[in-house]
Design a protein around this motif. Structure first.
Motif, PDB file in Angstrom:
ATOM      1  N   MET A  16      -4.546  13.799   3.657  1.00 57.31           N
ATOM      2  CA  MET A  16      -4.929  13.594   5.052  1.00 57.31           C
ATOM      3  C   MET A  16      -4.248  12.352   5.620  1.00 57.31           C
ATOM      4  O   MET A  16      -3.691  12.379   6.724  1.00 57.31           O
ATOM      5  CB  MET A  16      -6.449  13.441   5.160  1.00 57.31           C
ATOM      6  N   LEU A  17      -4.286  11.264   4.867  1.00 57.96           N
ATOM      7  CA  LEU A  17      -3.702  10.026   5.354  1.00 57.96           C
ATOM      8  C   LEU A  17      -2.195  10.166   5.541  1.00 57.96           C
ATOM      9  O   LEU A  17      -1.631   9.709   6.536  1.00 57.96           O
ATOM     10  CB  LEU A  17      -4.019   8.882   4.393  1.00 57.96           C
ATOM     11  N   SER A  18      -1.531  10.819   4.596  1.00 54.47           N
ATOM     12  CA  SER A  18      -0.079  10.969   4.700  1.00 54.47           C
ATOM     13  C   SER A  18       0.306  11.845   5.877  1.00 54.47           C
ATOM     14  O   SER A  18       1.373  11.663   6.473  1.00 54.47           O
ATOM     15  CB  SER A  18       0.493  11.563   3.405  1.00 54.47           C
ATOM     16  N   GLU A  19      -0.544  12.797   6.249  1.00 55.65           N
ATOM     17  CA  GLU A  19      -0.232  13.716   7.346  1.00 55.65           C
ATOM     18  C   GLU A  19      -0.579  13.135   8.713  1.00 55.65           C
ATOM     19  O   GLU A  19      -0.128  13.647   9.736  1.00 55.65           O
ATOM     20  CB  GLU A  19      -0.943  15.050   7.123  1.00 55.65           C
ATOM     21  N   PHE A  20      -1.366  12.073   8.737  1.00 55.76           N
ATOM     22  CA  PHE A  20      -1.661  11.388   9.997  1.00 55.76           C
ATOM     23  C   PHE A  20      -0.819  10.121  10.171  1.00 55.76           C
ATOM     24  O   PHE A  20      -0.531   9.727  11.297  1.00 55.76           O
ATOM     25  CB  PHE A  20      -3.142  10.999  10.068  1.00 55.76           C
ATOM     26  N   ALA A  21      -0.442   9.466   9.077  1.00 58.87           N
ATOM     27  CA  ALA A  21       0.166   8.143   9.158  1.00 58.87           C
ATOM     28  C   ALA A  21       1.586   8.192   9.710  1.00 58.87           C
ATOM     29  O   ALA A  21       2.365   9.067   9.333  1.00 58.87           O
ATOM     30  CB  ALA A  21       0.180   7.496   7.776  1.00 58.87           C
ATOM     31  N   PRO A  22       1.965   7.261  10.592  1.00 60.44           N
ATOM     32  CA  PRO A  22       3.363   7.144  11.008  1.00 60.44           C
ATOM     33  C   PRO A  22       4.247   6.815   9.802  1.00 60.44           C
ATOM     34  O   PRO A  22       3.817   6.107   8.889  1.00 60.44           O
ATOM     35  CB  PRO A  22       3.348   5.971  12.008  1.00 60.44           C
ATOM     36  N   PRO A  66       3.020  11.268  -5.028  1.00 60.57           N
ATOM     37  CA  PRO A  66       2.609  12.684  -5.044  1.00 60.57           C
ATOM     38  C   PRO A  66       2.614  13.337  -3.672  1.00 60.57           C
ATOM     39  O   PRO A  66       3.070  14.477  -3.519  1.00 60.57           O
ATOM     40  CB  PRO A  66       1.195  12.630  -5.642  1.00 60.57           C
ATOM     41  N   ALA A  67       2.128  12.635  -2.648  1.00 60.57           N
ATOM     42  CA  ALA A  67       2.084  13.229  -1.309  1.00 60.57           C
ATOM     43  C   ALA A  67       3.475  13.449  -0.740  1.00 60.57           C
ATOM     44  O   ALA A  67       3.672  14.321   0.111  1.00 60.57           O
ATOM     45  CB  ALA A  67       1.277  12.328  -0.369  1.00 60.57           C
ATOM     46  N   GLU A  68       4.459  12.677  -1.214  1.00 61.65           N
ATOM     47  CA  GLU A  68       5.820  12.805  -0.696  1.00 61.65           C
ATOM     48  C   GLU A  68       6.649  13.845  -1.444  1.00 61.65           C
ATOM     49  O   GLU A  68       7.754  14.182  -1.020  1.00 61.65           O
ATOM     50  CB  GLU A  68       6.532  11.445  -0.773  1.00 61.65           C
ATOM     51  N   LEU A  69       6.129  14.346  -2.549  1.00 60.07           N
ATOM     52  CA  LEU A  69       6.898  15.293  -3.352  1.00 60.07           C
ATOM     53  C   LEU A  69       6.799  16.730  -2.861  1.00 60.07           C
ATOM     54  O   LEU A  69       7.601  17.574  -3.266  1.00 60.07           O
ATOM     55  CB  LEU A  69       6.424  15.236  -4.817  1.00 60.07           C
ATOM     56  N   LEU A  84       2.015  23.189   0.332  1.00 56.31           N
ATOM     57  CA  LEU A  84       1.744  22.968  -1.091  1.00 56.31           C
ATOM     58  C   LEU A  84       1.159  21.584  -1.367  1.00 56.31           C
ATOM     59  O   LEU A  84       0.839  21.284  -2.517  1.00 56.31           O
ATOM     60  CB  LEU A  84       3.042  23.099  -1.909  1.00 56.31           C
ATOM     61  N   ARG A  85       1.031  20.749  -0.338  1.00 52.86           N
ATOM     62  CA  ARG A  85       0.758  19.335  -0.611  1.00 52.86           C
ATOM     63  C   ARG A  85      -0.584  19.109  -1.312  1.00 52.86           C
ATOM     64  O   ARG A  85      -0.657  18.405  -2.322  1.00 52.86           O
ATOM     65  CB  ARG A  85       0.827  18.514   0.672  1.00 52.86           C
ATOM     66  N   ALA A  86      -1.670  19.637  -0.775  1.00 54.26           N
ATOM     67  CA  ALA A  86      -2.965  19.408  -1.416  1.00 54.26           C
ATOM     68  C   ALA A  86      -3.004  20.027  -2.807  1.00 54.26           C
ATOM     69  O   ALA A  86      -3.573  19.456  -3.741  1.00 54.26           O
ATOM     70  CB  ALA A  86      -4.097  19.974  -0.552  1.00 54.26           C
ATOM     71  N   THR A  87      -2.379  21.199  -2.964  1.00 58.46           N
ATOM     72  CA  THR A  87      -2.302  21.825  -4.285  1.00 58.46           C
ATOM     73  C   THR A  87      -1.513  20.940  -5.246  1.00 58.46           C
ATOM     74  O   THR A  87      -1.949  20.683  -6.383  1.00 58.46           O
ATOM     75  CB  THR A  87      -1.614  23.204  -4.193  1.00 58.46           C
ATOM     76  N   GLY A  88      -0.347  20.463  -4.805  1.00 55.47           N
ATOM     77  CA  GLY A  88       0.487  19.634  -5.665  1.00 55.47           C
ATOM     78  C   GLY A  88      -0.147  18.305  -5.998  1.00 55.47           C
ATOM     79  O   GLY A  88      -0.158  17.877  -7.157  1.00 55.47           O
ATOM     80  N   VAL A  89      -0.694  17.626  -4.987  1.00 52.69           N
ATOM     81  CA  VAL A  89      -1.353  16.346  -5.226  1.00 52.69           C
ATOM     82  C   VAL A  89      -2.553  16.534  -6.142  1.00 52.69           C
ATOM     83  O   VAL A  89      -2.786  15.750  -7.065  1.00 52.69           O
ATOM     84  CB  VAL A  89      -1.775  15.703  -3.889  1.00 52.69           C
ATOM     85  N   GLY A  90      -3.316  17.594  -5.902  1.00 48.77           N
ATOM     86  CA  GLY A  90      -4.459  17.872  -6.776  1.00 48.77           C
ATOM     87  C   GLY A  90      -4.037  18.157  -8.203  1.00 48.77           C
ATOM     88  O   GLY A  90      -4.675  17.697  -9.155  1.00 48.77           O
ATOM     89  N   PHE A  91      -2.954  18.916  -8.359  1.00 51.45           N
ATOM     90  CA  PHE A  91      -2.463  19.235  -9.701  1.00 51.45           C
ATOM     91  C   PHE A  91      -2.036  17.973 -10.442  1.00 51.45           C
ATOM     92  O   PHE A  91      -2.396  17.773 -11.610  1.00 51.45           O
ATOM     93  CB  PHE A  91      -1.297  20.208  -9.608  1.00 51.45           C
ATOM     94  N   LEU A  92      -1.282  17.108  -9.780  1.00 46.31           N
ATOM     95  CA  LEU A  92      -0.821  15.884 -10.437  1.00 46.31           C
ATOM     96  C   LEU A  92      -1.981  14.948 -10.745  1.00 46.31           C
ATOM     97  O   LEU A  92      -2.030  14.329 -11.817  1.00 46.31           O
ATOM     98  CB  LEU A  92       0.209  15.173  -9.562  1.00 46.31           C
ATOM     99  N   ASN A  93      -2.923  14.824  -9.818  1.00 44.81           N
ATOM    100  CA  ASN A  93      -4.098  14.005 -10.089  1.00 44.81           C
ATOM    101  C   ASN A  93      -4.910  14.560 -11.246  1.00 44.81           C
ATOM    102  O   ASN A  93      -5.379  13.820 -12.107  1.00 44.81           O
ATOM    103  CB  ASN A  93      -4.973  13.914  -8.837  1.00 44.81           C
TER     104      ASN A  93
END
Length: 597
Positions: free
Chosen positions: A141-147, A523-526, A531-540
């Protein structure tokens, strides 16, 4: 006028506007609630390590129970990140962003009465499960809102707040958790920051990037106007007109699309102001399904779609205002000549998105075509495709397979090794810090523990400076190298003086805290938006399994092979992270995550 629409399904047009938006109070609100979540996480994980020695003495816990209680929240984190990370990509970020802290608050408070180790283990599994969801959707969420210019600083600061919570728990547990009753009170105090986060998060809107990836552009535009006081901009306007499996529209009155079914077929798709585009038609063995297509805010015309019995073809079109590149998934199979038609039509509407009905007629062998019946079509250069590949999957297992698909697999493997190698020694060492200090025969262990915690906090804050000034790749390589050397030196100096031992220990602590900022940023930048929440969740999740393994194994290792060799194998884990970083670490600092670039 022509507008680029790279990766339209990920909303790249919207991303440029969000990335360039000035810092607004809403940015600070999302940042604050995500900070609070990370503080709660650090506090919950730090407190069990701080009071575990007291509980062991009071409850006569075996080594197995010590390991299970120390690893319990980490195990829950694994399942929460893996399961709920994918859910966040399907239903959106906002619901999980709120409801996970209901679970965390309740389970944390109930620890006050969890005298039985099995009950305490269960509650901490639930706490970890809720935190796992936040590990997936919070940074997302933060990565998708942050400048973009502030993204690294804000995401990196999450780890600093985690460290603040962890250090505070360590200090409180060390100095106040000397009795059993007080130990349980301290565990239950984790409900206080969790409740505060829950209350502040109520009313948080959905991520605009996720909404655009689902074709809900008007909702995304409304959120940008209401919460960020900003229009989405010219690129986003192009996306709102058409950013489906086809491409952006063209000025005119019609929409058309076509796809080939051999190799990576390029689909031409055009739309028009005042006309609805067709949906994406999928042809496999003669059965076709028309996917929804987004239309502009004027009255649309009907649309038709065709299919082929041989091979798989996808094509789509949406209405818009400018000509843009079109895309189609990679398909395979022989084709023969012979046009076909199918019958999905768009329901007319005077405003808002228009969808194509999910029906299609039978087809004969031949290439699939799709075109709108109203008005002339504009020409789109098929060579100007923005993306060739499979469309985003809606099923969980298919989404996880996509993490390891060509073009994404290298980033996923890097993220998995980088994250796991970083946190395994961290959690193992700091969960059993009193035991390690005792094995080191240091004088005044409580004072040394406090010193290490202060270095932990100072390293996290200092690391933010390097995160802003350095690229992701050089920073991850340098920090892994330093940490590897520090733990190897600790293994070699186990029989040296306290001062000689504490120097590499403090260096490791300081550098590790700074390097940990990357675990929230990388993770959020990869991954792209879908796929972002899935990928970040998988890595976490996988990193927390590594943490749990390290936390469970270290006390056994200390008893069986001693401190020196325990430090050596932990240094070996960091060496693996160093090698993986040198080989695979991408530079993602300038990539756009509000769109998933």
């Amino acid at each position: 006028m022509p507008t680029p629409a790279a990766r339209p399904r990920d909303g790249v047009a919207l991303a440029a506007s969000l990335d360039d938006a000035p810092l607004r109070p809403f940015h600070l609100r999302v940042t604050a609630t995500t900070f609070g979540a990370n503080f709660s996480d650090g506090y919950a994980l730090g407190m069990i390590g701080a009071v575990l020695a007291t509980l062991t003495d009071a409850r006569h816990l075996s080594g197995v129970w010590q390991g299970l209680l120390g690893a319990s929240a980490l195990i829950g984190l694994f399942f929460g990140s893996i399961v709920l990370g994918r859910v966040g990509d399907i239903i959106g970020r906002q619901k999980l962003y709120i409801y996970n802290f209901v679970l965390i608050t309740v389970a944390s408070a109930l620890q006050l009465w969890a005298k039985d180790p099995a009950v305490l283990f269960t509650l901490r599994l639930l706490i970890g499960f809720g935190l796992g969801a936040d590990y997936a959707v919070g940074p997302t969420m933060l990565s998708e809102f942050a400048p973009k210019r502030l993204r690294g600083l804000l995401l990196g600061s999450l780890t600093v707040m985690w460290t603040v919570g962890y250090v505070l728990a360590g200090i409180l547990g060390t100095w106040l958790g000397k009795t059993e009753d007080m130990a349980y009170v301290l565990l239950a105090t984790g409900a206080l920051p969790a409740l505060l986060v829950l209350l502040v998060r109520i009313g948080t809107p959905e991520s605009p990037s996720w909404l655009v990836s689902q074709g809900r552009v008007e909702e995304a535009r409304d959120i940008a106007r209401r919460y960020l006081r900003s229009e989405l901009g010219e690129m986003a306007e192009g996306a709102s007109g058409g950013a489906g499996a086809g491409g952006t529209g063209a000025s005119g009155a019609g929409a058309s699309g076509a796809a080939t079914s051999a190799g990576a077929g390029a689909a031409s798709a055009t739309g028009a102001t005042g006309a609805a585009g067709t949906g994406a038609a999928t042809a496999t063995g003669g059965a076709a399904v028309a996917e929804p297509a987004v239309a502009g805010s004027t009255t649309p015309g009907p649309a038709t779609a065709g299919t082929a019995t041989s091979g798989t073809a996808t094509a789509g079109a949406t209405a818009g205002t400018t000509v843009g590149p079109a895309t189609a998934g990679a398909t395979s199979g022989p084709t023969t000549s012979g046009p076909t038609t199918a019958g999905p039509t768009a329901e007319p509407t005077t405003s808002g998105p228009t969808t194509v009905g999910p029906t299609a007629g039978p087809a004969t062998s031949g290439p699939a075509t799709a075109e709108a019946t109203a008005g002339p079509t504009a020409t789109v250069d098929p060579a100007a495709t923005a993306h060739v590949g499979p469309a985003p999957s809606t099923t969980s297992w298919a989404a996880y397979r996509e993490l390891f698909a060509p073009g994404q697999a290298r980033r996923t493997w890097f993220g998995l090794i980088f994250y796991s190698a970083q946190v395994l020694p961290y959690f193992a060492i700091y969960t059993f810090m009193p035991t390690i200090l005792l094995a080191l025969n240091v004088d005044d262990a409580d004072l040394q523990n406090l010193l290490l915690n202060l270095f932990l906090l100072a390293g996290g804050v200092t690391g933010l400076w390097f995160l802003q000034r350095m690229g992701r790749r050089p920073l991850v390589i340098a920090t892994f190298g330093i940490m590897t050397a520090a733990l190897a030196l600790m293994g070699a100096l186990t029989h040296a003086s306290t001062t000689a031992l504490m120097i590499p220990f403090l260096v490791y602590t300081f550098v590790m805290a700074g390097a940990s900022n990357l675990t929230q940023v990388y993770p959020a930048e990869l991954y792209p938006t879908h796929l972002r929440a899935t990928g970040v969740g998988f890595l976490n999740g996988t990193s927390r399994i590594a943490s749990a393994v390290g936390t469970f194994v270290l006390p056994v290792s200390l008893e069986s092979i001693g401190l020196s060799w325990s430090m050596y194998w932990l240094a070996g884990v960091l060496l693996l992270g160093t090698v993986a970083s040198v080989a695979w670490a991408p530079e993602t600092k300038e990539e756009v995550t509000t769109s998933g670039g």
